[in-house]
Design an enzyme around this catalytic site. Structure first.
Site, short mmCIF file in Angstrom:
data_model
loop_
_atom_site.label_atom_id
_atom_site.label_comp_id
_atom_site.label_asym_id
_atom_site.label_seq_id
_atom_site.Cartn_x
_atom_site.Cartn_y
_atom_site.Cartn_z
N HIS A 1 16.14 -1.58 -7.37
CA HIS A 1 15.63 -2.65 -6.51
C HIS A 1 15.60 -3.96 -7.29
CE1 HIS A 1 13.11 -3.57 -2.80
NE2 HIS A 1 13.13 -4.72 -3.48
N HIS B 1 17.03 -8.11 -6.60
CA HIS B 1 17.66 -9.04 -5.66
C HIS B 1 18.55 -10.04 -6.40
CE1 HIS B 1 15.42 -8.18 -1.87
NE2 HIS B 1 14.54 -7.66 -2.72
N ASP C 1 19.63 -12.95 -5.46
CA ASP C 1 19.14 -14.33 -5.37
C ASP C 1 17.78 -14.50 -6.03
OD1 ASP C 1 18.20 -12.67 -3.33
OD2 ASP C 1 17.95 -14.28 -1.88
N GLY D 1 13.00 -9.22 4.45
CA GLY D 1 12.31 -10.20 5.27
C GLY D 1 10.96 -9.69 5.74
N HIS E 1 13.03 -2.01 3.02
CA HIS E 1 11.78 -2.60 2.55
C HIS E 1 10.64 -2.14 3.47
CE1 HIS E 1 14.15 -5.44 0.12
NE2 HIS E 1 13.02 -5.82 -0.44
N GLU F 1 5.14 -2.84 1.58
CA GLU F 1 4.89 -3.91 0.61
C GLU F 1 3.84 -4.84 1.20
OE1 GLU F 1 7.21 -7.53 -1.76
OE2 GLU F 1 8.08 -6.70 0.05
N ASP G 1 12.64 -6.19 -8.93
CA ASP G 1 12.58 -6.97 -7.70
C ASP G 1 13.28 -8.32 -7.90
OD1 ASP G 1 12.07 -7.31 -5.01
OD2 ASP G 1 10.00 -7.95 -5.28
#
Length: 358
Positions: free
Chosen positions: A19, A21, A23, A181, A208, A211, A296
């Site tokens: 996991h 990202h 970006d 999102g 996801h 969380e 993350d």
């Protein structure tokens, strides 16, 4: 060797990351250079050290919404194929240099189309960048395998398009589908046709869930989107009593060994837990849940795979058995062909840990 691994030995340990990202992991210097090349305005700092500090401080607000605002800048400088390619290449190199031997890195390609890049070109640039970075890492003596996870944004309506891209590019390096999102208000079966396509094609998915939202979100991910893994999933701890007894969903997640992609530093930053010491990662691990450790967003959280492991080891007194267990568990949960999984376990992960223990 010490029974409690230190940061240097953890850096040398073979690590598996599920996991992360794309970006959320840019180098600050790269953000500055890409902004300059593309005419992007509005960065909050003009040197790399100050910019890196800004990202960490802005993300360290205790608010998931504020945390997500930091992505406006990274996404803003990634709107051209050459920029995407560079970021993906550097991602592979940075992970490899940190001792990661297998990584699944996720990105929502729809976020990189606002200046007209076709979504297929976005995916191809990501895959090309990972391939170049992996080749360069191998040449440097730090081999890594990187798979790409494509995210659909829950609040948008491009799920079918992203699911089709997962299927189209799965022999070229895309390993699965994700939903990212806002959890609240956007259930993971909102576009059942996308889920049906993934089901028909046997495509992997991680969702996801657990969380920012709780048990209901986890159930929806499992039953509505047929999630094989839970992105974060830590709110399963809401059903773990002080005496260790489990509620029905927690019992199911543990019995089915649904992998939890836990990212402790990120969870503390977004306000899910007040501190690492109060984070349930150790408790869930001790109770037999399929916990994996993840970064993350390395830029926003100011973390690395090594640093995340080192903090958990120091906070909870983990030994080599714990570190190797979460690593092998992550590899077992990876969306990778069985032959490649067996090779990594036999030739890379177990020999790497054996050398560190000797």
């Amino acid at each position: 060797m010490s029974s409690v691994p230190d940061a240097d030995s953890l850096r040398r340990a073979p690590k598996v990351l599920l996991h992360d990202h794309l970006d959320g992991g840019l180098r600050p210097q790269t953000v500055l250079e890409l902004a300059d090349e593309s005419g992007y305005r509005g960065l909050p700092a003009d040197d790399a050290d100050a910019l890196g500090r800004w990202f960490r401080q802005a993300a360290d607000s205790g608010s998931l919404e504020r945390y997500l605002e930091t992505f406006a800048h990274t996404v803003g400088v990634m709107q051209r194929p050459e920029a995407i390619r560079r970021v993906a290449r550097e991602c592979a190199l940075d992970l490899a240099a940190d001792g990661v031997v297998y990584a699944e890195v996720r990105m929502a390609p729809e976020l990189l189309t606002s200046r007209g890049t076709p979504i297929e070109e976005v995916v191809e640039a990501i895959l090309d960048g990972f391939a170049r970075g992996s080749a360069d890492a191998a040449a440097a003596g730090t081999p890594i395998t990187v798979g790409s996870l494509l995210c659909a944004m829950r609040q948008n309506d491009r799920w079918d398009e992203v699911a089709a891209l997962v299927v189209r590019y799965r022999d070229a390096g895309v390993v699965g589908f994700d939903l990212a999102g806002p959890e609240d208000g956007f259930p993971p079966d909102r576009h059942p046709s996308a889920i049906a396509l993934l089901d028909r094609e046997g495509a992997h998915r991680t969702i996801h869930a657990g969380e920012a939202a709780g048990i209901g979100s986890i159930v929806a991910a499992l039953d509505g989107a047929h999630a094989e893994r839970l992105g974060h999933g830590v709110r399963i701890a809401d059903e773990v009593a002080a005496d260790g007894s489990l509620g029905p969903v927690a019992k199911r997640v543990r019995e089915e060994q649904v992998p939890l992609e836990v990212a402790p530093s990120s969870n503390v930053q977004t306000g899910a837990y007040p501190s690492l010491a109060e984070h349930p990662v150790d408790r869930l691990h001790r109770l037999g849940f399929a916990v994996t450790l993840n970064t993350d967003n390395r830029l926003m959280s100011g973390v690395s795979a090594t640093g995340e492991l080192a903090d958990v080891v120091a906070t909870f007194g983990w030994g080599w058995d714990d570190v190797q267990t979460v690593t092998e568990r992550a590899l077992a949960a990876a969306f990778v062909p069985e032959a490649e999984r067996a090779r990594l376990l036999r030739d890379v992960v177990r020999p790497g840990f054996a050398a560190l223990r000797s």
